[in-house]
Scaffold this motif. Structure first.
Motif, PDB file in Angstrom:
ATOM      1  N   TYR A 203       0.847  -1.210   0.000  1.00 39.72           N
ATOM      2  CA  TYR A 203       0.000   0.000   0.000  1.00 39.72           C
ATOM      3  C   TYR A 203       0.876   1.252   0.000  1.00 39.72           C
ATOM      4  CZ  TYR A 203      -2.910   3.673   2.136  1.00 39.72           C
ATOM      5  OH  TYR A 203      -3.539   4.857   2.427  1.00 39.72           O
ATOM      6  N   TYR A 204       1.867   1.282   0.888  1.00 37.74           N
ATOM      7  CA  TYR A 204       2.703   2.487   0.953  1.00 37.74           C
ATOM      8  C   TYR A 204       3.578   2.655  -0.286  1.00 37.74           C
ATOM      9  CZ  TYR A 204       0.945   3.836   5.427  1.00 37.74           C
ATOM     10  OH  TYR A 204       0.101   4.272   6.414  1.00 37.74           O
ATOM     11  N   ARG A 205       3.962   1.548  -0.927  1.00 42.25           N
ATOM     12  CA  ARG A 205       4.715   1.662  -2.185  1.00 42.25           C
ATOM     13  C   ARG A 205       3.826   2.306  -3.251  1.00 42.25           C
ATOM     14  NH1 ARG A 205       8.230  -3.436  -3.918  1.00 42.25           N
ATOM     15  NH2 ARG A 205       8.867  -1.787  -5.349  1.00 42.25           N
TER      16      ARG A 205
ATOM     17  N   GLU B 221       1.132   9.962  -3.998  1.00 41.91           N
ATOM     18  CA  GLU B 221       0.047  10.762  -3.408  1.00 41.91           C
ATOM     19  C   GLU B 221       0.145  10.816  -1.880  1.00 41.91           C
ATOM     20  OE1 GLU B 221      -3.874   8.088  -3.324  1.00 41.91           O
ATOM     21  OE2 GLU B 221      -2.784   7.789  -5.191  1.00 41.91           O
ATOM     22  N   TYR B 222       1.257  10.267  -1.317  1.00 41.34           N
ATOM     23  CA  TYR B 222       1.356  10.153   0.143  1.00 41.34           C
ATOM     24  C   TYR B 222       1.176  11.496   0.858  1.00 41.34           C
ATOM     25  CZ  TYR B 222       3.063   9.536   4.812  1.00 41.34           C
ATOM     26  OH  TYR B 222       3.132   9.561   6.178  1.00 41.34           O
ATOM     27  N   GLU B 223       1.840  12.520   0.355  1.00 37.91           N
ATOM     28  CA  GLU B 223       1.853  13.792   1.101  1.00 37.91           C
ATOM     29  C   GLU B 223       0.518  14.548   1.013  1.00 37.91           C
ATOM     30  OE1 GLU B 223       5.414  16.039   0.361  1.00 37.91           O
ATOM     31  OE2 GLU B 223       6.682  14.453   1.202  1.00 37.91           O
TER      32      GLU B 223
ATOM     33  N   LEU C 163      12.813   5.642  12.040  1.00 39.11           N
ATOM     34  CA  LEU C 163      12.152   4.430  11.540  1.00 39.11           C
ATOM     35  C   LEU C 163      10.951   4.815  10.689  1.00 39.11           C
ATOM     36  CD1 LEU C 163      12.217   2.256  14.807  1.00 39.11           C
ATOM     37  CD2 LEU C 163      13.915   2.374  12.961  1.00 39.11           C
ATOM     38  N   ALA C 164      10.806   4.153   9.546  1.00 39.97           N
ATOM     39  CA  ALA C 164       9.679   4.400   8.619  1.00 39.97           C
ATOM     40  C   ALA C 164       9.619   5.890   8.253  1.00 39.97           C
ATOM     41  CB  ALA C 164       8.367   3.913   9.222  1.00 39.97           C
ATOM     42  N   CYS C 165      10.697   6.363   7.653  1.00 41.11           N
ATOM     43  CA  CYS C 165      10.851   7.799   7.375  1.00 41.11           C
ATOM     44  C   CYS C 165       9.902   8.305   6.295  1.00 41.11           C
ATOM     45  CB  CYS C 165      12.286   8.101   6.974  1.00 41.11           C
ATOM     46  SG  CYS C 165      12.793   7.234   5.448  1.00 41.11           S
TER      47      CYS C 165
ATOM     48  N   ILE D 156      15.207   4.934   7.749  1.00 43.57           N
ATOM     49  CA  ILE D 156      14.882   3.613   7.186  1.00 43.57           C
ATOM     50  C   ILE D 156      13.431   3.561   6.727  1.00 43.57           C
ATOM     51  CG2 ILE D 156      14.722   1.148   7.736  1.00 43.57           C
ATOM     52  CD1 ILE D 156      16.858   1.502   9.783  1.00 43.57           C
ATOM     53  N   ASP D 157      13.193   2.932   5.603  1.00 41.68           N
ATOM     54  CA  ASP D 157      11.828   2.657   5.147  1.00 41.68           C
ATOM     55  C   ASP D 157      11.886   1.449   4.214  1.00 41.68           C
ATOM     56  OD1 ASP D 157       9.078   4.551   5.161  1.00 41.68           O
ATOM     57  OD2 ASP D 157       9.162   3.043   3.566  1.00 41.68           O
ATOM     58  N   ALA D 158      10.761   0.740   4.118  1.00 39.37           N
ATOM     59  CA  ALA D 158      10.717  -0.454   3.276  1.00 39.37           C
ATOM     60  C   ALA D 158      10.399  -0.131   1.819  1.00 39.37           C
ATOM     61  CB  ALA D 158       9.654  -1.423   3.818  1.00 39.37           C
ATOM     62  N   ALA D 159       9.873   1.056   1.551  1.00 33.46           N
ATOM     63  CA  ALA D 159       9.341   1.333   0.208  1.00 33.46           C
ATOM     64  C   ALA D 159      10.342   2.123  -0.635  1.00 33.46           C
ATOM     65  CB  ALA D 159       8.036   2.114   0.325  1.00 33.46           C
TER      66      ALA D 159
ATOM     67  N   ALA E 143      14.798  -1.084   4.152  1.00 36.31           N
ATOM     68  CA  ALA E 143      14.746  -2.306   4.975  1.00 36.31           C
ATOM     69  C   ALA E 143      13.346  -2.509   5.531  1.00 36.31           C
ATOM     70  CB  ALA E 143      15.738  -2.210   6.129  1.00 36.31           C
ATOM     71  N   ASP E 144      13.012  -3.792   5.738  1.00 37.84           N
ATOM     72  CA  ASP E 144      11.754  -4.161   6.398  1.00 37.84           C
ATOM     73  C   ASP E 144      11.997  -4.127   7.903  1.00 37.84           C
ATOM     74  OD1 ASP E 144       9.625  -5.434   7.597  1.00 37.84           O
ATOM     75  OD2 ASP E 144       9.735  -7.235   6.346  1.00 37.84           O
ATOM     76  N   LEU E 145      11.310  -3.234   8.586  1.00 41.74           N
ATOM     77  CA  LEU E 145      11.597  -3.033  10.016  1.00 41.74           C
ATOM     78  C   LEU E 145      11.260  -4.246  10.876  1.00 41.74           C
ATOM     79  CD1 LEU E 145      10.526   0.669  10.442  1.00 41.74           C
ATOM     80  CD2 LEU E 145      12.819  -0.286  10.728  1.00 41.74           C
ATOM     81  N   PHE E 146      10.409  -5.132  10.373  1.00 39.53           N
ATOM     82  CA  PHE E 146      10.104  -6.328  11.172  1.00 39.53           C
ATOM     83  C   PHE E 146      11.246  -7.344  11.094  1.00 39.53           C
ATOM     84  CE2 PHE E 146       5.868  -4.517  10.263  1.00 39.53           C
ATOM     85  CZ  PHE E 146       5.504  -4.265  11.573  1.00 39.53           C
TER      86      PHE E 146
ATOM     87  N   PHE F 284      10.199   8.025  15.479  1.00 44.42           N
ATOM     88  CA  PHE F 284       9.265   7.485  14.476  1.00 44.42           C
ATOM     89  C   PHE F 284       7.944   8.234  14.519  1.00 44.42           C
ATOM     90  CE2 PHE F 284       7.937   4.555  17.897  1.00 44.42           C
ATOM     91  CZ  PHE F 284       9.160   4.249  18.495  1.00 44.42           C
ATOM     92  N   ALA F 285       7.532   8.659  13.342  1.00 47.16           N
ATOM     93  CA  ALA F 285       6.273   9.388  13.188  1.00 47.16           C
ATOM     94  C   ALA F 285       5.299   8.527  12.395  1.00 47.16           C
ATOM     95  CB  ALA F 285       6.518  10.704  12.455  1.00 47.16           C
ATOM     96  N   PHE F 286       4.120   8.321  12.940  1.00 46.55           N
ATOM     97  CA  PHE F 286       3.042   7.591  12.263  1.00 46.55           C
ATOM     98  C   PHE F 286       3.512   6.205  11.821  1.00 46.55           C
ATOM     99  CE2 PHE F 286       2.595  12.153  11.807  1.00 46.55           C
ATOM    100  CZ  PHE F 286       1.395  12.342  12.469  1.00 46.55           C
ATOM    101  N   TRP F 287       4.360   5.596  12.652  1.00 50.15           N
ATOM    102  CA  TRP F 287       4.787   4.212  12.400  1.00 50.15           C
ATOM    103  C   TRP F 287       4.219   3.262  13.466  1.00 50.15           C
ATOM    104  CZ3 TRP F 287       5.711   0.376   9.553  1.00 50.15           C
ATOM    105  CH2 TRP F 287       6.327  -0.775  10.047  1.00 50.15           C
TER     106      TRP F 287
HETATM  107  C1  LIG Z   1       2.263   6.469   7.699  1.00 42.02           C
HETATM  108  S1  LIG Z   1       3.775   6.347   6.845  1.00 42.02           S
HETATM  109  C2  LIG Z   1       4.824   7.375   7.865  1.00 42.02           C
HETATM  110  C3  LIG Z   1       5.934   7.998   7.087  1.00 42.02           C
HETATM  111  C4  LIG Z   1       6.666   9.146   7.798  1.00 42.02           C
HETATM  112  N1  LIG Z   1       7.222   8.721   9.056  1.00 42.02           N
HETATM  113  C5  LIG Z   1       5.762  10.331   8.000  1.00 42.02           C
HETATM  114  O1  LIG Z   1       5.490  10.717   9.143  1.00 42.02           O
HETATM  115  O2  LIG Z   1       5.315  10.907   6.986  1.00 42.02           O
HETATM  116  C6  LIG Z   1       4.310   4.728   7.201  1.00 42.02           C
HETATM  117  C7  LIG Z   1       5.613   4.344   6.515  1.00 42.02           C
HETATM  118  O3  LIG Z   1       5.949   3.018   6.928  1.00 42.02           O
HETATM  119  C8  LIG Z   1       6.602   2.371   5.832  1.00 42.02           C
HETATM  120  N2  LIG Z   1       6.527   0.935   6.064  1.00 42.02           N
HETATM  121  C9  LIG Z   1       5.445   0.123   5.947  1.00 42.02           C
HETATM  122  N3  LIG Z   1       5.781  -1.142   6.261  1.00 42.02           N
HETATM  123  C10 LIG Z   1       7.108  -1.118   6.573  1.00 42.02           C
HETATM  124  C11 LIG Z   1       8.029  -2.102   6.997  1.00 42.02           C
HETATM  125  N4  LIG Z   1       7.667  -3.374   7.192  1.00 42.02           N
HETATM  126  N5  LIG Z   1       9.306  -1.726   7.234  1.00 42.02           N
HETATM  127  C12 LIG Z   1       9.697  -0.436   7.056  1.00 42.02           C
HETATM  128  N6  LIG Z   1       8.862   0.544   6.669  1.00 42.02           N
HETATM  129  C13 LIG Z   1       7.579   0.200   6.435  1.00 42.02           C
HETATM  130  C14 LIG Z   1       5.842   2.854   4.643  1.00 42.02           C
HETATM  131  O4  LIG Z   1       6.563   2.656   3.451  1.00 42.02           O
HETATM  132  C15 LIG Z   1       5.571   4.314   4.996  1.00 42.02           C
HETATM  133  O5  LIG Z   1       6.566   5.143   4.462  1.00 42.02           O
END
Ligand SMILES: C[S@@+](CC[C@H](N)C(=O)[O-])C[C@H]1O[C@@H](n2cnc3c(N)ncnc32)[C@H](O)[C@@H]1O
Length: 233
Positions: free
Chosen positions: A15-17, A22-24, A66-68, A87-90, A111-114, A127-130
């Motif tokens: 989904y995030y990829r 349109e994310y922003e 994390l999840a930037c 770090i972000d997975a997408a 990287a996949d944070l899990f 981490f914001a919204f992660w």
């Molecule tokens: C809601 S967004 C937050 C992005 C940013 N921190 C912000 O505040 O705008 C969540 C982020 O988590 C990333 N994400 C989703 N699954 C992930 C995973 N398993 N490992 C790392 N990043 C992941 C997504 O690609 C997305 O960029």
């Protein structure tokens, strides 16, 4: 359940990829995220409140983000930090983030944070919204990983979503509070399942205490929870 959850987490990453271009719109309240002048003005005022609190926190030293995402916070971290590892997975969001911020002290990592494990120790983990996308059953291992990522005296800064029907897109339903799975739609109509929690400051602070963190979490009036935490020795 674990297999089903793995499936949802893969879908969430997809989904995030797909959402990268349109994310922003969410952050800048455009299109489906535009809830009208009053709600938008409140959103931006509350975002400024959180940004000011981060300035007071001063994310100095070696910072791990994390999840930037597309880098909505990375520049603010880089202004204080010696170095930022973001770090972000997408790959699609990282491409946007890299194009936006070319500061020499920022390094983006895919990287996949899990699955990812820290190889260095950091002074701040941000981490914001992660956290709202981390399933309940992965919460303890996640926070243990954050602890492993911190140097002695290290600090955490969190920003995330408070429960509001005006926080997400107008065509996203606010799911039942007991339910952690939510449906998300892109502008072109494609649908995905993700994990999404909505926080209140008191409960989050208590849950963090149960996990061994000394946290100070606050909430803005409608949209955000934010604050800092450090491991209890
Ligand atoms: C809601 S967004 C937050 C992005 C940013 N921190 C912000 O505040 O705008 C969540 C982020 O988590 C990333 N994400 C989703 N699954 C992930 C995973 N398993 N490992 C790392 N990043 C992941 C997504 O690609 C997305 O960029």
């Amino acid at each position: 359940m674990s297999e089903e959850l793995d499936g949802v987490l893969s879908e969430q990453a997809r989904y995030y990829r797909a959402r990268a271009p349109e994310y922003e719109d969410w952050w800048y309240r455009r299109g489906r995220y535009d809830h009208g002048p009053e709600a938008n003005a409140r959103w931006f005022a509350e975002a400024a409140e959180v940004q000011a609190a981060l300035e007071r926190f001063k994310p100095c030293g070696r910072v791990l983000e994390l999840a930037c995402g597309t880098g909505l916070w990375t520049g603010r971290l880089a202004a204080h930090a010696d170095s930022v590892t973001a770090i972000d997975a997408a790959p699609e969001v990282l491409e946007i983030a890299r194009a936006k911020l070319t500061a020499a002290n920022v390094c983006h990592v895919e990287a996949d944070l899990f699955a990812w494990e820290p190889e260095e120790a950091y002074d701040v983990c941000f981490f914001a919204f992660w956290l709202s996308h981390v399933p309940r059953q992965r919460s303890r291992p996640f926070w243990e990983k954050v602890r492993r990522a911190l140097a002695p005296g290290g600090r955490v800064y969190i920003v995330d979503s408070a429960r509001s029907p005006r926080a997400s897109a107008r065509d996203h339903l606010l799911q039942d509070p007991a339910e952690e799975l939510a449906a998300r739609r892109l502008a072109d109509g494609r649908e995905f399942r993700i994990v999404k929690h909505w926080f209140d400051a008191t409960t989050l602070q208590r849950e963090l205490a149960d996990l061994g963190w000394n946290a100070d979490i606050e909430a803005t009036r409608e949209f955000f929870v934010y604050g800092h935490a450090a491991p209890i020795a």
